[in-house]
Scaffold this motif. Structure first.
Motif, PDB file in Angstrom:
ATOM      1  N   UNK A   1      -2.757  11.898 -71.575  1.00  0.00           N
ATOM      2  CA  UNK A   1      -3.456  10.700 -71.100  1.00  0.00           C
ATOM      3  C   UNK A   1      -3.515  10.694 -69.575  1.00  0.00           C
ATOM      4  N   UNK A   2      -2.380  10.981 -68.940  1.00  0.00           N
ATOM      5  CA  UNK A   2      -2.343  10.983 -67.469  1.00  0.00           C
ATOM      6  C   UNK A   2      -3.258  12.054 -66.887  1.00  0.00           C
ATOM      7  N   UNK A   3      -3.369  13.170 -67.581  1.00  0.00           N
ATOM      8  CA  UNK A   3      -4.137  14.294 -67.040  1.00  0.00           C
ATOM      9  C   UNK A   3      -5.642  14.043 -67.033  1.00  0.00           C
ATOM     10  N   UNK A   4      -6.126  13.198 -67.940  1.00  0.00           N
ATOM     11  CA  UNK A   4      -7.579  12.968 -68.004  1.00  0.00           C
ATOM     12  C   UNK A   4      -7.957  11.540 -67.623  1.00  0.00           C
ATOM     13  N   UNK A   5      -6.994  10.782 -67.108  1.00  0.00           N
ATOM     14  CA  UNK A   5      -7.225   9.360 -66.830  1.00  0.00           C
ATOM     15  C   UNK A   5      -8.443   9.131 -65.948  1.00  0.00           C
TER      16      UNK A   5
END
Length: 286
Positions: free
Chosen positions: A14-18
């Protein structure tokens, strides 16, 4: 996605594509990041409401993260939060003896039964029992672990002297649903209440004007919403886990309540049928 990537790494994904998400998707993603422990206990409807998003937005987010759907995301999210051992039962410890493990699991089941009793909807239960007692035919739908419960319904309810069948195959469920009549009843069992095959079969059953009774672990699941009569079995340790150990037994207990309740509605007929069954089975004993 394959099983090797399904467990864990959800929060990191989730953090990587936020920054690549739409504003609506970011809102849902940020809610998951901030409330991950709570999210694994939510249905997609509950998450959408809590995050002020739409269910379609949640589903798109799951797809962008590489998951097949919301349940797949929850399993991966649980892998970030719990150890593999806790994913089977959160209270057990590697040093526990078999007796201690049994005590913890049995206590979880007992707590789940008591929780279910506390939230029991009396009028819905009475309506379900009366509907079953008056049915001309009963079909039970369940997939995976819930197929066992559907099979138990067939085994028990055939003593009522009316056609009773359990269906685990999605195609057979749809065939059954298409041939139902207004006097027929479907009992649909799903731990999550979000099984696409079960939902499709139930929609077909409703189009055939049959009465649908659902048994799930979630009050606000898609299946609960579409059913004519919704019953719930609460299990504390299985809200997101694929094993769903306690919920299976709690759902079986609800089936027992329906069985005994319907039996009492037409005691003379049902007891006479049961006596015939006992006599027939007795001839098979040595």
């Amino acid at each position: 996605m394959d099983n090797t990537t399904a467990i864990g790494s959800c929060l990191a994904r989730i953090r990587s594509i936020l920054n690549e998400l739409t504003k609506a998707e970011q809102k849902a993603a940020n809610y998951i990041l901030s409330n991950s422990t709570e999210v694994i206990h939510m249905t997609i409807t509950e998450l959408a409401e809590a995050a002020h998003s739409a269910e379609a937005t949640i589903f798109r987010l799951c797809k962008k993260l590489g998951y097949s759907g919301y349940q797949d995301l929850k399993i991966a999210l649980a892998g970030d939060i719990y150890t593999p051992l806790e994913s089977v039962h959160k209270e057990v410890d590697p040093n526990d003896t078999p007796t201690v493990i049994a005590g913890k699991i049995f206590n979880g089941i007992t707590e789940g039964l008591q929780d279910t009793l506390q939230i029991m909807n009396g009028p819905a239960l009475e309506q379900a029992i009366s509907t079953i007692a008056a049915a001309q035919r009963i079909d039970a739908y369940g997939s995976g672990g819930s197929a066992i419960i559907a099979a138990d319904i067939e085994h028990r309810f055939m003593r009522f002297g009316i056609p009773v069948r359990a269906y685990a195959d999605p195609h057979m469920q749809m065939t059954s649903a298409a041939l139902l009549k207004p006097s027929d009843v479907v009992i649909a069992i799903s731990h999550s209440g979000a099984n696409r095959d079960i939902l499709d079969a139930v929609q077909m059953a409703k189009a055939s004007q049959a009465t649908v009774i659902s048994i799930t672990s979630y009050m606000r699941s898609p299946l609960s919403k579409v059913a004519d009569i919704a019953l719930y079995g609460m299990a504390r340790e299985v809200n997101y886990r694929s094993e769903a150990m306690a919920s299976r037994l709690i759902h079986l207990a609800l089936v027992d309540v329906l069985y005994v309740g319907a039996l009492l509605k037409q005691q003379d007929t049902f007891i006479a049928n049961m006596q015939k069954v006992r006599q027939a089975i007795a001839k098979r004993r040595i």
